[in-house]
Motif scaffolding. Structure first.
Motif, PDB file in Angstrom:
ATOM      1  N   UNK A 175       0.840  -1.191   0.000  1.00  0.00           N
ATOM      2  CA  UNK A 175       0.000   0.000   0.000  1.00  0.00           C
ATOM      3  C   UNK A 175       0.878   1.245   0.000  1.00  0.00           C
ATOM      4  N   UNK A 176       0.383   2.297  -0.648  1.00  0.00           N
ATOM      5  CA  UNK A 176       1.084   3.587  -0.677  1.00  0.00           C
ATOM      6  C   UNK A 176       0.068   4.665  -0.324  1.00  0.00           C
ATOM      7  N   UNK A 177       0.389   5.490   0.670  1.00  0.00           N
ATOM      8  CA  UNK A 177      -0.505   6.597   1.019  1.00  0.00           C
ATOM      9  C   UNK A 177       0.299   7.895   1.050  1.00  0.00           C
ATOM     10  N   UNK A 178      -0.401   8.995   0.884  1.00  0.00           N
ATOM     11  CA  UNK A 178       0.225  10.318   0.790  1.00  0.00           C
ATOM     12  C   UNK A 178      -0.326  11.227   1.873  1.00  0.00           C
ATOM     13  N   UNK A 179       0.568  11.956   2.528  1.00  0.00           N
ATOM     14  CA  UNK A 179       0.171  12.959   3.518  1.00  0.00           C
ATOM     15  C   UNK A 179       0.869  14.272   3.160  1.00  0.00           C
ATOM     16  N   UNK A 180       0.093  15.354   3.133  1.00  0.00           N
ATOM     17  CA  UNK A 180       0.641  16.673   2.823  1.00  0.00           C
ATOM     18  C   UNK A 180       0.117  17.669   3.840  1.00  0.00           C
ATOM     19  N   UNK A 181       1.012  18.255   4.608  1.00  0.00           N
ATOM     20  CA  UNK A 181       0.640  19.329   5.506  1.00  0.00           C
ATOM     21  C   UNK A 181       0.538  20.640   4.734  1.00  0.00           C
ATOM     22  N   UNK A 182       0.153  21.684   5.424  1.00  0.00           N
ATOM     23  CA  UNK A 182      -0.027  22.986   4.781  1.00  0.00           C
ATOM     24  C   UNK A 182       1.253  23.471   4.096  1.00  0.00           C
ATOM     25  N   UNK A 183       2.381  23.453   4.818  1.00  0.00           N
ATOM     26  CA  UNK A 183       3.633  23.936   4.224  1.00  0.00           C
ATOM     27  C   UNK A 183       4.104  23.015   3.104  1.00  0.00           C
ATOM     28  N   UNK A 184       3.854  21.719   3.247  1.00  0.00           N
ATOM     29  CA  UNK A 184       4.210  20.807   2.162  1.00  0.00           C
ATOM     30  C   UNK A 184       3.414  21.136   0.903  1.00  0.00           C
ATOM     31  N   UNK A 185       2.130  21.394   1.054  1.00  0.00           N
ATOM     32  CA  UNK A 185       1.311  21.741  -0.113  1.00  0.00           C
ATOM     33  C   UNK A 185       1.778  23.048  -0.740  1.00  0.00           C
TER      34      UNK A 185
END
Length: 141
Positions: free
Chosen positions: A58-68
């Motif tokens: 499985x592959x999942x993605x997480x993006x915080x505000x600064x990452x976005x």
């Protein structure tokens, strides 16, 4: 006789990004080939880990505000590899593209290697649930 250095053909490669502006000032490098995902860490002492693509579950993605804001993201990759297990690919550029490319290559490699993934459900037949075999039915009569 001199040893020849083997050149690896990467489909994608990047460095772990660091800091406010997502600059590649770290010594962690990621790479994707047709058959494996490679992580290289270190400067003086180099450590290389790799996982075969057919072992990725499985592959999942997480993006915080600064990452976005800086088009970065952190991928969490679940694998059944004994040395890596579940690992993170931190702060990579174009993370959505990387996630989709990795997922696609995993599926292609599973088809090529004829590897079937098995889904595990909480309602396992041997967990004492509503599972009866013919012997149970004979005992009840």
């Amino acid at each position: 006789m001199a040893k020849k250095k083997i050149e690896i053909e990467y489909i994608w490669q990047d460095r772990k990004r660091w800091g406010l502006f997502g600059l590649p000032w770290t010594f962690t490098r990621y790479g994707l080939t047709e058959e494996k995902f490679v992580i290289k860490r270190g400067f003086l002492n180099l450590t290389t880990d790799e996982v075969r693509l057919y072992r990725i579950l499985d592959v999942s993605l997480r993006q915080g505000l600064f990452q976005r804001m800086f088009n970065l993201g952190t991928l969490t990759v679940a694998s059944n590899d004994k040395s890596l297990g579940t690992f993170q690919v931190k702060n990579v550029k174009n993370a959505e593209y990387v996630k989709e490319t990795l997922s696609q290559k995993v599926e292609e490699e599973r088809v090529r290697k004829r590897v079937a993934s098995r889904e595990y459900f909480s309602g396992d037949m041997h967990d004492g649930g509503d599972y009866y075999d013919d012997d149970d039915m004979d005992d009840q009569q």
